[in-house]
Design an enzyme around this catalytic site. Structure first.
Site, PDB file in Angstrom:
ATOM      1  N   LYS A  81      62.464  64.627   8.617  1.00  0.00           N
ATOM      2  CA  LYS A  81      62.529  63.387   9.393  1.00  0.00           C
ATOM      3  C   LYS A  81      63.963  63.061   9.799  1.00  0.00           C
ATOM      4  O   LYS A  81      64.912  63.367   9.073  1.00  0.00           O
ATOM      5  CB  LYS A  81      61.921  62.250   8.566  1.00  0.00           C
ATOM      6  CG  LYS A  81      61.684  60.944   9.296  1.00  0.00           C
ATOM      7  CD  LYS A  81      60.982  59.965   8.371  1.00  0.00           C
ATOM      8  CE  LYS A  81      60.786  58.602   8.994  1.00  0.00           C
ATOM      9  NZ  LYS A  81      60.100  57.668   8.070  1.00  0.00           N
ATOM     10  N   SER A 156      56.424  55.255   9.985  1.00  0.00           N
ATOM     11  CA  SER A 156      57.479  55.792  10.799  1.00  0.00           C
ATOM     12  C   SER A 156      57.626  57.319  10.724  1.00  0.00           C
ATOM     13  O   SER A 156      58.355  57.909  11.517  1.00  0.00           O
ATOM     14  CB  SER A 156      58.814  55.151  10.394  1.00  0.00           C
ATOM     15  OG  SER A 156      59.128  55.434   9.043  1.00  0.00           O
ATOM     16  N   SER A 180      54.823  54.315   5.658  1.00  0.00           N
ATOM     17  CA  SER A 180      55.336  55.252   6.665  1.00  0.00           C
ATOM     18  C   SER A 180      55.017  56.713   6.408  1.00  0.00           C
ATOM     19  O   SER A 180      55.233  57.540   7.287  1.00  0.00           O
ATOM     20  CB  SER A 180      56.855  55.082   6.797  1.00  0.00           C
ATOM     21  OG  SER A 180      57.161  53.837   7.378  1.00  0.00           O
TER      22      SER A 180
END
Length: 473
Positions: A81, A156, A180
């Site tokens: 990420k 996210s 997330s």
């Protein structure tokens, strides 16, 4: 081997590489070709490490040819990420003003994966600073839900979830402050492990002041296509590193031989749950029952308090990012609008005593949940109580942000209390979307949640990797 390497789970890749059935380079090339075909359709990966990954895989193959012992994730392509430090590319947080922010060293959890001979293939997309339950930003653009382009992939960690679901990476590395990991995994039809508070060291290297809610609510964890792969990745990344003062080392047992009693939360707080999710919970409960678990309908104490306090504390503390001069540049309009609409629906703290009391209440609720979880080491409930929302819904005003918080009430309560939770798919609904549940266990009980999730998975199977669906006309 009948399947292509990009279709294999991480555990299958490791087995094939270690036994000479596939080289790390063959595995990588298969994934790179898959990325070239799929990523233009879904925009899940922001940076692809073509040459460096090839060099890394070739060096691994050379070691294997020499008979050297290799790591537990040998040859497994991973995505990382955009908010986790990795020196191959900037840690952007998906913000335009951080596009050149290259970390001096790798985050500990990344270094541990490298030491285990995983092969970094790409970066995963996210909303800037993780401030939306959707994956969109001005730096990289929107990630598309491969099951339905008109619906959010959530966020996210949306880029990594979509990458894993579509076969572009075998394991994604993300984090979870308010769902997330679990929300995008549920939308993508894959698995995710939200780890206990403190189990995995921080995602960034630089020492800086960190808001208390980030210290308490945010954790790092893996996304994968099987529960076994979550367990494999977690067994590599967990434990204190001598750098993060909040990280702890706790044994991670293999399997679970304790009480097999599960509480089923069919409709947390009685606020409603859509039919597809209700069916997912029934399927998971049935699978656990068939595996020998005692199933009871029960709800933990002060669940609403936990969810509301998560919202109040997160809104209070993350609001500091919008103060003049705090950040070197503006956030995406969408992130700003969502956050401001959310704050309008939230009662912020008007004095220090109220703020301190909220954290004191967190300790009380945690104690009551611990008592509940001593009877029920596993809880099964929804991730979101509704389908992934249509793109743009979260920016339609304060009523929408209120509705989303209500849908995610069980997700954020888990964050508020620092508990581990495994999200996993259960079935494909009549609308063609994947559905699943989360399996919640006591703090440091990752092995319990993983064991129960494995029992569910064994009965219900997996549904990815998937080819992205073409947008409707």
């Amino acid at each position: 081997m009948s399947r292509q390497p990009w279709q294999l789970t991480a555990s299958q890749i490791v087995d094939a590489v270690q036994h000479g059935q596939l080289s790390a380079s063959e595995v990588l090339e298969s994934h790179l070709q898959r990325i070239d075909r799929v990523n233009p359709k879904v925009n899940a990966l922001t940076v692809v490490f073509y040459e460096r990954a090839r060099e890394y895989a070739a060096a691994l193959d050379a070691r294997i040819a020499l008979g050297e012992r290799v790591g537990r994730l040998a040859g497994v392509p991973i995505s990382i990420k955009e908010n986790i430090d990795f020196t191959w590319s900037p840690t952007t947080e998906a913000a335009t003003f951080l596009k050149d922010n290259v970390a001096p060293t790798d985050a500990t959890l990344v270094q541990r994966l490298l030491d285990a001979d995983a092969v970094p293939v790409a970066r995963g997309n996210m909303p800037d600073f993780g401030l939306r339950w959707d994956t969109d930003n001005d730096l990289f653009g929107r990630t598309i839900n491969p099951w339905d382009a008109e619906r959010t992939p959530f966020g996210s960690s949306g880029g990594d979830a979509v990458a894993v679901a579509t076969g572009m990476s075998a394991v994604g590395l993300g984090n979870d402050y308010g769902g997330s990991l679990r929300l995008p995994a549920s939308a993508a039809g894959v698995c995710a492990l939200r780890t206990s508070e403190g189990r995995v060291p921080a995602p960034v290297v630089a020492a800086a002041p960190v808001p208390l809610s980030l210290q308490k609510f945010a954790v790092n964890g893996p996304i994968a296509r099987s529960v076994a792969d979550l367990d494999l990745a977690f067994s590599v990344i967990h434990g204190a590193d001598g750098r993060d003062p909040l990280a702890v080392t706790v044994d991670h047992p293999t399997g679970y031989d304790g009480p097999r009693r599960a509480a089923i939360l069919r409709d947390p707080l009685g606020w409603g749950v859509e039919d597809g999710m209700a069916e997912a919970i029934d399927r998971a409960a049935g699978a656990l029952g068939d595996a020998g678990w005692q199933i009871e309908e029960a709800e933990p104490p002060l669940l609403e308090d936990a969810a509301r306090l998560w919202r109040r504390l997160s809104s209070q503390e993350m609001g500091g990012l919008f103060e003049p001069g705090v950040l070197p540049g503006p956030l995406t309009d969408g992130a700003t609008q969502y956050f401001r609409d959310n704050v309008k629906g939230t009662e912020l703290f008007d004095n220090v005593d109220a703020y301190v009391d909220a954290w004191a209440r967190q300790a009380l609720i945690s104690s009551l949940w611990r008592q509940f979880q001593s009877r029920y080491p596993v809880m099964i409930g929804p991730v979101s109580t509704a389908d992934p929302f249509p793109v743009g819904f979260d920016l339609s005003g304060t009523p929408a942000t209120d509705e989303l918080w209500r849908r995610h009430r069980l997700v954020v309560a888990v964050n508020f209390l620092g508990l581990p939770s495994v999200a996993l798919p259960t079935h494909i609904g009549r609308n063609g979307l994947p559905y699943g549940v989360q399996v919640i266990s006591p703090r440091f009980g990752e092995h319990i949640a993983l064991a129960a999730a494995s029992d569910v998975e064994r009965e219900l199977g997996a549904f990815t990797p998937v080819d992205p669906r073409e947008p409707r006309e």
